[in-house]
Design a protein around this motif. Sequence first.
Motif: not given
Length: 74
Positions: A34-59
């Motif tokens: 649940p804590s990892d899913r909560a981290v994903l839930d903080t992402l903006p509603d958009q399409s991500f092209s790669a893992r680095w894109h998600i890691r960048y948005r989280l950072a």
Amino acid sequence: MAVSPALDAFLANMEYPATKDDLLREAARDGLSPSDRAVLDTLPDQSFSARWHIRYRLAHPRTGAPAAGALVAG
């Protein structure tokens, strides 16, 4: 925001492009915590092209622009 080893492995195995909804659905299906899913839930509603894109948005979460009239004349 720190990414757990489990979340990092999940992102490495995810198929891209993926939307936030795709990530949340697959995270639940894969049994991500649940804590990892909560981290994903903080992402903006958009399409991500790669893992680095998600890691960048989280950072680097976006900061909202000031509301109209929020600036004070000095």
